[in-house]
Design a protein around this motif. Structure first.
Motif, PDB file in Angstrom:
ATOM      1  N   ALA A 129       0.824  -1.221   0.000  1.00  0.00           N
ATOM      2  CA  ALA A 129       0.000   0.000   0.000  1.00  0.00           C
ATOM      3  C   ALA A 129       0.855   1.267   0.000  1.00  0.00           C
ATOM      4  O   ALA A 129       0.438   2.305  -0.509  1.00  0.00           O
ATOM      5  CB  ALA A 129      -0.951  -0.003   1.191  1.00  0.00           C
ATOM      6  N   THR A 130       2.055   1.187   0.566  1.00  0.00           N
ATOM      7  CA  THR A 130       2.937   2.358   0.620  1.00  0.00           C
ATOM      8  C   THR A 130       4.187   2.176  -0.244  1.00  0.00           C
ATOM      9  O   THR A 130       5.125   2.957  -0.153  1.00  0.00           O
ATOM     10  CB  THR A 130       3.368   2.640   2.074  1.00  0.00           C
ATOM     11  N   HIS A 131       4.190   1.141  -1.061  1.00  0.00           N
ATOM     12  CA  HIS A 131       5.361   0.825  -1.885  1.00  0.00           C
ATOM     13  C   HIS A 131       5.277   1.536  -3.237  1.00  0.00           C
ATOM     14  O   HIS A 131       4.210   1.623  -3.839  1.00  0.00           O
ATOM     15  CB  HIS A 131       5.437  -0.695  -2.096  1.00  0.00           C
ATOM     16  N   ASP A 132       6.410   2.022  -3.720  1.00  0.00           N
ATOM     17  CA  ASP A 132       6.495   2.640  -5.047  1.00  0.00           C
ATOM     18  C   ASP A 132       6.346   1.542  -6.101  1.00  0.00           C
ATOM     19  O   ASP A 132       7.221   0.669  -6.219  1.00  0.00           O
ATOM     20  CB  ASP A 132       7.839   3.342  -5.196  1.00  0.00           C
ATOM     21  N   PRO A 133       5.258   1.548  -6.880  1.00  0.00           N
ATOM     22  CA  PRO A 133       5.032   0.463  -7.833  1.00  0.00           C
ATOM     23  C   PRO A 133       6.042   0.404  -8.975  1.00  0.00           C
ATOM     24  O   PRO A 133       6.041  -0.551  -9.754  1.00  0.00           O
ATOM     25  CB  PRO A 133       3.615   0.728  -8.357  1.00  0.00           C
ATOM     26  N   ALA A 134       6.919   1.375  -9.083  1.00  0.00           N
ATOM     27  CA  ALA A 134       7.961   1.344 -10.106  1.00  0.00           C
ATOM     28  C   ALA A 134       9.203   0.581  -9.645  1.00  0.00           C
ATOM     29  O   ALA A 134      10.140   0.388 -10.413  1.00  0.00           O
ATOM     30  CB  ALA A 134       8.348   2.771 -10.494  1.00  0.00           C
ATOM     31  N   VAL A 135       9.197   0.151  -8.383  1.00  0.00           N
ATOM     32  CA  VAL A 135      10.362  -0.516  -7.797  1.00  0.00           C
ATOM     33  C   VAL A 135      10.050  -1.992  -7.551  1.00  0.00           C
ATOM     34  O   VAL A 135       9.113  -2.308  -6.816  1.00  0.00           O
ATOM     35  CB  VAL A 135      10.755   0.157  -6.462  1.00  0.00           C
ATOM     36  N   PRO A 136      10.825  -2.915  -8.136  1.00  0.00           N
ATOM     37  CA  PRO A 136      10.621  -4.331  -7.842  1.00  0.00           C
ATOM     38  C   PRO A 136      10.881  -4.617  -6.354  1.00  0.00           C
ATOM     39  O   PRO A 136      11.809  -4.056  -5.761  1.00  0.00           O
ATOM     40  CB  PRO A 136      11.642  -5.043  -8.721  1.00  0.00           C
ATOM     41  N   ILE A 137      10.065  -5.469  -5.781  1.00  0.00           N
ATOM     42  CA  ILE A 137      10.155  -5.789  -4.358  1.00  0.00           C
ATOM     43  C   ILE A 137      10.230  -7.299  -4.182  1.00  0.00           C
ATOM     44  O   ILE A 137       9.635  -8.046  -4.964  1.00  0.00           O
ATOM     45  CB  ILE A 137       8.948  -5.201  -3.580  1.00  0.00           C
ATOM     46  N   ALA A 138      10.970  -7.736  -3.180  1.00  0.00           N
ATOM     47  CA  ALA A 138      11.053  -9.160  -2.853  1.00  0.00           C
ATOM     48  C   ALA A 138      10.605  -9.362  -1.417  1.00  0.00           C
ATOM     49  O   ALA A 138      11.097  -8.695  -0.503  1.00  0.00           O
ATOM     50  CB  ALA A 138      12.472  -9.673  -3.042  1.00  0.00           C
ATOM     51  N   PHE A 139       9.677 -10.278  -1.238  1.00  0.00           N
ATOM     52  CA  PHE A 139       9.251 -10.731   0.085  1.00  0.00           C
ATOM     53  C   PHE A 139       9.987 -12.038   0.346  1.00  0.00           C
ATOM     54  O   PHE A 139       9.944 -12.952  -0.490  1.00  0.00           O
ATOM     55  CB  PHE A 139       7.741 -10.963   0.119  1.00  0.00           C
ATOM     56  N   VAL A 140      10.674 -12.131   1.471  1.00  0.00           N
ATOM     57  CA  VAL A 140      11.476 -13.320   1.770  1.00  0.00           C
ATOM     58  C   VAL A 140      10.902 -13.985   3.011  1.00  0.00           C
ATOM     59  O   VAL A 140      10.830 -13.369   4.077  1.00  0.00           O
ATOM     60  CB  VAL A 140      12.963 -12.958   1.980  1.00  0.00           C
ATOM     61  N   GLY A 141      10.474 -15.226   2.839  1.00  0.00           N
ATOM     62  CA  GLY A 141       9.824 -15.899   3.955  1.00  0.00           C
ATOM     63  C   GLY A 141       9.885 -17.402   3.856  1.00  0.00           C
ATOM     64  O   GLY A 141      10.950 -17.974   3.651  1.00  0.00           O
ATOM     65  N   HIS A 142       8.718 -18.020   3.937  1.00  0.00           N
ATOM     66  CA  HIS A 142       8.621 -19.449   4.199  1.00  0.00           C
ATOM     67  C   HIS A 142       7.667 -20.114   3.223  1.00  0.00           C
ATOM     68  O   HIS A 142       6.718 -19.495   2.736  1.00  0.00           O
ATOM     69  CB  HIS A 142       8.160 -19.667   5.635  1.00  0.00           C
ATOM     70  N   GLY A 143       7.911 -21.400   2.973  1.00  0.00           N
ATOM     71  CA  GLY A 143       7.151 -22.127   1.975  1.00  0.00           C
ATOM     72  C   GLY A 143       5.672 -22.253   2.255  1.00  0.00           C
ATOM     73  O   GLY A 143       4.848 -22.109   1.348  1.00  0.00           O
ATOM     74  N   GLY A 144       5.302 -22.537   3.495  1.00  0.00           N
ATOM     75  CA  GLY A 144       3.888 -22.721   3.818  1.00  0.00           C
ATOM     76  C   GLY A 144       3.067 -21.474   3.547  1.00  0.00           C
ATOM     77  O   GLY A 144       2.085 -21.517   2.803  1.00  0.00           O
ATOM     78  N   VAL A 145       3.467 -20.356   4.136  1.00  0.00           N
ATOM     79  CA  VAL A 145       2.694 -19.128   3.916  1.00  0.00           C
ATOM     80  C   VAL A 145       2.877 -18.604   2.503  1.00  0.00           C
ATOM     81  O   VAL A 145       1.974 -17.974   1.957  1.00  0.00           O
ATOM     82  CB  VAL A 145       2.993 -18.031   4.975  1.00  0.00           C
ATOM     83  N   GLY A 146       4.021 -18.877   1.895  1.00  0.00           N
ATOM     84  CA  GLY A 146       4.201 -18.498   0.495  1.00  0.00           C
ATOM     85  C   GLY A 146       3.201 -19.215  -0.397  1.00  0.00           C
ATOM     86  O   GLY A 146       2.618 -18.619  -1.304  1.00  0.00           O
ATOM     87  N   THR A 147       2.982 -20.485  -0.132  1.00  0.00           N
ATOM     88  CA  THR A 147       1.992 -21.249  -0.888  1.00  0.00           C
ATOM     89  C   THR A 147       0.592 -20.696  -0.657  1.00  0.00           C
ATOM     90  O   THR A 147      -0.202 -20.571  -1.596  1.00  0.00           O
ATOM     91  CB  THR A 147       2.064 -22.735  -0.504  1.00  0.00           C
ATOM     92  N   LEU A 148       0.293 -20.329   0.578  1.00  0.00           N
ATOM     93  CA  LEU A 148      -1.016 -19.750   0.884  1.00  0.00           C
ATOM     94  C   LEU A 148      -1.207 -18.422   0.152  1.00  0.00           C
ATOM     95  O   LEU A 148      -2.293 -18.140  -0.365  1.00  0.00           O
ATOM     96  CB  LEU A 148      -1.171 -19.571   2.393  1.00  0.00           C
TER      97      LEU A 148
END
Length: 194
Positions: A129-148
């Motif tokens: 919601a507050t991220h600049d949409p012109a900038v690629p972003i990476a979320f780094v986490g875990h397989g279970g919630v990533g799958t969800l």
């Protein structure tokens, strides 16, 4: 522009250490370093956000290579499995099968899949919601919630069929403009970018 959801690679499993305290193994560090040397990580990602678990932070730190600070967000953590503690690999896989097969139910006190999904989706949307949409972003986490998260973005029911391959260290991509998944789970060191 795009976003990536990246799962931590292989970890040092220690039954005496709570799961959130597990760090990356030598192989996990090696894979993260290979990914960090790729064009997608080294040149394109302008923001990294990791869960507060050690293995996710270590992965994000390696991928960012000090170019940008790594942010953390507690709401991006893996599904809470503290009720059972450490489970040997075969028992864990059976438990994960139950977790995905019955998302409205708790497996022996685990956080329900529907609740973990609502949490990770809310965290990602809040951060975007507050991220600049012109900038690629990476979320780094875990397989279970990533799958969800991936199931939510695809508009499909929660199911293990959408789970990452064994071992972790995978990613999927989605467009920021419409949240459409554009790349299925791919080993992070093999992804060629968008």
């Amino acid at each position: 522009m795009f976003a990536l959801y990246i799962t931590h690679p292989e970890v040092l499993i220690d039954p005496a250490v709570p799961v959130p305290g597990w760090g990356l193994s030598g192989r996990g560090r090696e894979r993260a370093a290979l990914a960090a040397a790729s064009d997608w990580a080294a040149a394109r990602i302008g923001r990294f956000v990791a869960s507060t678990e050690r293995k996710a932070i270590e992965t994000a730190d390696i991928l960012s290579a000090g170019r940008v600070p790594v942010e953390t967000d507690h709401a991006m953590g893996e599904n809470d499995r503290s009720a059972t503690g450490f489970l040997p690999p075969d028992a864990f896989e059976a438990a994960a099968d139950e977790f995905f097969a019955h998302p409205q139910q708790s497996f022996r006190g685990w956080e329900r899949a529907v609740d973990a999904q609502a949490r990770i989706v809310a965290a990602v949307e809040r951060l975007l919601a507050t991220h600049d949409p012109a900038v690629p972003i990476a979320f780094v986490g875990h397989g279970g919630v990533g799958t969800l998260l991936k199931c939510h973005l695809k508009g499909t029911p929660i199911r293990r069929d959408d789970d990452q391959p064994a071992g972790g260290g995978n990613l999927f991509a989605f467009r920021l403009a419409d949240r459409s998944v554009t790349c299925d789970w791919t080993a992070m060191e093999s992804w060629k970018g968008m």
